[in-house]
Scaffold this active site. Structure first.
Site, PDB file in Angstrom:
ATOM      1  N   GLU A 207      31.224  10.455 -14.780  1.00 55.10           N
ATOM      2  CA  GLU A 207      30.819  11.248 -15.945  1.00 55.10           C
ATOM      3  C   GLU A 207      30.067  10.315 -16.865  1.00 55.10           C
ATOM      4  O   GLU A 207      30.609   9.308 -17.318  1.00 55.10           O
ATOM      5  CB  GLU A 207      32.057  11.738 -16.702  1.00 55.10           C
ATOM      6  CG  GLU A 207      32.532  13.100 -16.326  1.00 55.10           C
ATOM      7  CD  GLU A 207      33.742  13.504 -17.163  1.00 55.10           C
ATOM      8  OE1 GLU A 207      33.863  13.034 -18.317  1.00 55.10           O
ATOM      9  OE2 GLU A 207      34.563  14.256 -16.647  1.00 55.10           O
TER      10      GLU A 207
ATOM     11  N   ASP B 150      35.523  13.877 -30.051  1.00 52.86           N
ATOM     12  CA  ASP B 150      35.932  12.565 -29.576  1.00 52.86           C
ATOM     13  C   ASP B 150      36.694  11.778 -30.624  1.00 52.86           C
ATOM     14  O   ASP B 150      36.408  11.851 -31.817  1.00 52.86           O
ATOM     15  CB  ASP B 150      34.698  11.758 -29.153  1.00 52.86           C
ATOM     16  CG  ASP B 150      34.149  12.256 -27.819  1.00 52.86           C
ATOM     17  OD1 ASP B 150      34.893  12.174 -26.818  1.00 52.86           O
ATOM     18  OD2 ASP B 150      33.005  12.740 -27.787  1.00 52.86           O
TER      19      ASP B 150
ATOM     20  N   TYR C 205      37.806  21.544 -15.546  1.00 59.18           N
ATOM     21  CA  TYR C 205      38.305  20.376 -16.257  1.00 59.18           C
ATOM     22  C   TYR C 205      39.458  20.831 -17.144  1.00 59.18           C
ATOM     23  O   TYR C 205      39.243  21.574 -18.092  1.00 59.18           O
ATOM     24  CB  TYR C 205      37.168  19.785 -17.102  1.00 59.18           C
ATOM     25  CG  TYR C 205      37.421  18.445 -17.754  1.00 59.18           C
ATOM     26  CD1 TYR C 205      38.620  18.143 -18.380  1.00 59.18           C
ATOM     27  CD2 TYR C 205      36.421  17.477 -17.770  1.00 59.18           C
ATOM     28  CE1 TYR C 205      38.829  16.911 -18.980  1.00 59.18           C
ATOM     29  CE2 TYR C 205      36.622  16.237 -18.379  1.00 59.18           C
ATOM     30  CZ  TYR C 205      37.824  15.964 -18.981  1.00 59.18           C
ATOM     31  OH  TYR C 205      38.019  14.763 -19.600  1.00 59.18           O
TER      32      TYR C 205
END
Ligand SMILES: Cc1ncc(COP(=O)(O)O)c(C=O)c1O
Lengths: 273, 413
Positions: A51, A62, A177
């Site tokens: 990735e 994040d 995911y």
């Protein structure tokens, strides 16, 4: 064929009785020149799928580790054209290793979804994860990627309940995911028991491979998750190594990835025995 | 909540059910937040249809916020501008006195509404981002009022330039979290608020401070702020027996402006000006996302943004912390594109001058944000006939800005 690379890799891992190791790094961290060596170190260490993060000034999903990586990359002058050049070079060096671009909608869509999808196809990118495009906003990026034969990897989270899951799966491809924690990337860890319950539910709903990420930092954790999932994603822990070693990070990254990969393989052998 | 009948072709019927205002808006958030945002939408639809919700909101605005606030004829400002104008020119200027609200700005209107929604959703913790600190103070205030735990995310640079508001928030029982990432201003505060929210979705309500963010926020913030335009309309009918010719409001994210404009959108005789912060000038550092930006995706919505050719967000600058944001609410992007509202840039220096003018001529110290709108009125009023009427939204008072202004003027305090 783009589509085949991801599914053949998951199939190969399955044949070996182990989960695929999916490793994350931010493109251009610490700079563009140092990135190919780190990418190669991921592969040499045993990563199955890469990735590659597209840096963004405002990475809202994040935690500090990847946020700093984004800022280091942009600070050293990373541009979108460099990222596609990195991807194309990676594809030339590693014809069979699946490569996923992960990032935020604005840098992906600023020149239009078709432009982005086309660049992905030309560079040999197999799939895209766009953190801030939920299924509800699929209309722009989704059709463009599908037309270009690039997988759109969707995210399922602890808040994605049974009524919502079909919407997430509709249009998802490549793999699913599973974001193990309701939160941002980084140090927060999910309990193994809750991961197992979640993966079981997801497997009942789709034939797509299930990869688990967010908060996976150690070989032990990776091995435990690898027992139930088809793939394990490790991000911040690798990015931290790049953060501490800068453009000399490649050997350290390789050692760490080898430990992760070794743990997944050992776990598979133990399970088989 | 709204008592209007939406005519076909009404400009007041946006957004569509998926939160789009034309090409703008939407719900660009991480999957973790999506279920919560859908639930908020459902709760909001129910509340909007519930007269009890509206009644409680109206009562709090009356007894706690102090509404209605006055519509004031700024006679000395009007006359001063007429003196400079050609004969027969110089529109009449009214000020909508949002600065007289409890906590000193329009922000409280929205906070009361969202706190009521938070309570309906059973959330006991609220968070907010703040730039000038006005929204942080307003959120801390409603958190105290409703007995909720409160965290305020504020850019470290803003913590520095808005010290009085930081202390106010602490007095009100809120925790102020300085944000040191990025440009250390409003956009970064919003990033960190979103990060906190995504990690605490189960018990936390995010009180967004402007008419931006993922759907349904732009809509519900607008609806709560529309009290400004509704009152203005009624008060103007009473004062002048007709609608105003022009509305002027400052635009950061755009909540006070859309609150003022929305009830008038279907009245073609009412012109509207949104004032963007031009900072040091449009060719230098500024915060004018419509004049100097392009369509993009940030903080949950598609809208005009300051960005480079790769879609990286560029830093905004304004002397006014509340306008120092590289984006704008999606409804403004749409109103800009269809041409219903005109958006004008006003610089730091122009705002500073008007800050002082209003203080000296009218005895009102405006917020630096509001001073941008005053500056636009000073430019436009002399070009209009003397029988025309302008309403400026005086969105907040300037007490919080006295250190910044003293600094800019080179005055030692
Ligand atoms: C007094 C005042 N006016 C205007 C603004 C700008 O925000 P908005 O455009 O959402 O009204 C702020 C923001 O802090 C403010 O404090």
């Amino acid at each position: 064929m783009n589509r085949d690379r991801l599914s053949s890799r998951f199939a190969a891992c399955k044949a070996q009785g182990r989960a695929a190791l999916i490793t994350f790094m931010t493109a251009g961290d610490p700079d563009i020149a140092a990135t190919p060596a780190i990418l190669d170190a991921l592969v040499a260490g045993g990563a199955d799928i890469i990735e590659l993060g597209m840096p963004f000034t405002d990475p809202m999903a994040d935690g500090p580790a990847i946020e700093l990586a984004n800022l280091r990359s942009l600070g050293s002058g990373t541009k979108t054209k460099h990222i596609f050049a990195l991807a194309a070079d990676f594809r030339a060096r590693h014809p069979d290793v699946p490569l996923i671009l992960m990032g935020y909608a604005n840098p992906m869509l600023v020149r239009g979804a078709d432009w982005f999808a086309d660049q992905c196809r030309i560079a040999g990118v197999d799939g895209v994860i766009c953190v801030d495009v939920p299924p509800e906003e699929d209309a722009e990026i989704g059709p463009a990627l599908r037309a270009a034969g690039v997988h759109l990897v969707r995210l399922a989270t602890p808040t994605t309940d049974a009524t919502r899951l079909p919407a997430v799966l509709d249009g998802a491809s490549g793999f699913l995911y599973h974001v193990a924690v309701a939160g941002i990337t980084g140090k927060q860890q999910a309990a193994q028991a809750s991961i197992e319950i979640a993966v079981r539910k997801l497997k009942a709903a789709t034939d797509l491979p299930i990869a688990v990420g967010f908060g996976v930092r150690s070989p032990e954790q990776a091995a435990a998750i690898g027992r139930v999932a088809d793939g394990v994603v490790v991000g911040s822990a690798i990015v931290d190594i790049v953060g501490s070693h800068g453009d000399a990070a490649a050997p350290f990254v390789q050692d760490f990835v080898a430990a992760l990969s070794g743990a997944l393989t050992t776990q598979a052998q133990e399970t088989a025995a | 909540m709204t008592d209007t009948i939406n005519l076909p072709n009404s400009l007041r019927s946006q957004p569509d059910s998926s939160g789009h205002f034309g090409a703008f808006g939407g719900r660009y958030v991480a999957e973790t937040l999506m279920p919560l945002i859908l639930e908020l939408d459902k709760v909001y639809r129910t509340a909007k249809a519930d007269p009890a919700f509206d009644a409680e909101f109206a009562e709090l605005l009356r007894s706690y916020v102090g509404r209605p606030n006055p519509l004031y004829y700024a006679g000395r400002l009007t006359e001063m501008l007429r003196d400079k104008a050609a004969a027969g020119k110089g529109a009449k200027i009214y000020l909508k006195r949002e600065e007289l609200n409890h906590t000193g700005a329009h922000k409280i209107n929205n906070c009361i509404g969202q706190a009521l929604l938070a309570r309906r959703m059973g959330k006991k913790k609220v968070i907010a981002e703040t730039g000038a600190g006005q929204h942080g103070v307003a959120t801390a205030t409603v958190a105290a009022l409703f007995g909720m735990e409160c965290k305020i995310f504020m850019g470290a640079k803003d913590v520095e330039r808005q010290r009085p508001n930081v202390f106010r928030m602490k007095l009100l029982g809120a925790e102020v979290i300085p944000v040191t990432s990025g440009s250390q201003t409003l956009k970064d505060a919003m990033n960190d608020a979103l990060r906190h929210w995504v990690s605490n979705v189960h018990d936390t309500f995010y009180i967004i401070g402007t008419a931006a963010g993922p759907h349904p926020y732009p809509e519900l913030v607008r609806d709560f702020q529309s009290i400004i335009g509704k009152e203005t309309r009624a008060q103007m009918m009473e004062a002048e027996g007709r609608l105003p010719d022009m509305l002027i409001a400052p635009v950061g994210g755009g909540s006070n402006a859309i609150g003022m404009f929305h009830p008038f959108l279907d009245d073609p005789e009412v012109a509207m000006i949104g004032v963007e912060a031009a900072g040091e000038g449009l060719d230098k550092k500024h915060a004018a996302s419509l004049a100097g930006g392009a369509s993009g995706i940030l903080h949950g919505n598609r809208t005009y943004l300051l960005q480079d050719e790769d879609g990286q967000i560029t830093e905004a600058h304004s002397i006014s912390a509340g306008l120092d944001y590289p984006g704008i609410g999606p409804e403004h992007s749409w109103l800009h594109e269809i041409g219903r509202v005109r958006y004008l840039p006003v610089t730091d220096d122009e705002a500073l001058a008007s800050f002082q003018t209003l203080a000296k001529l009218e005895g009102i110290i405006p917020a630096l944000e509001s001073a941008h709108a005053i500056a636009a009125a000073e430019q436009i009023a002399p070009t209009m006939d003397a029988d025309k009427i302008i309403v400026v939204n005086l969105s907040g008072r300037g007490d919080k800005d006295i250190f910044t202004v003293a600094d800019a003027l080179g005055v030692e305090m």
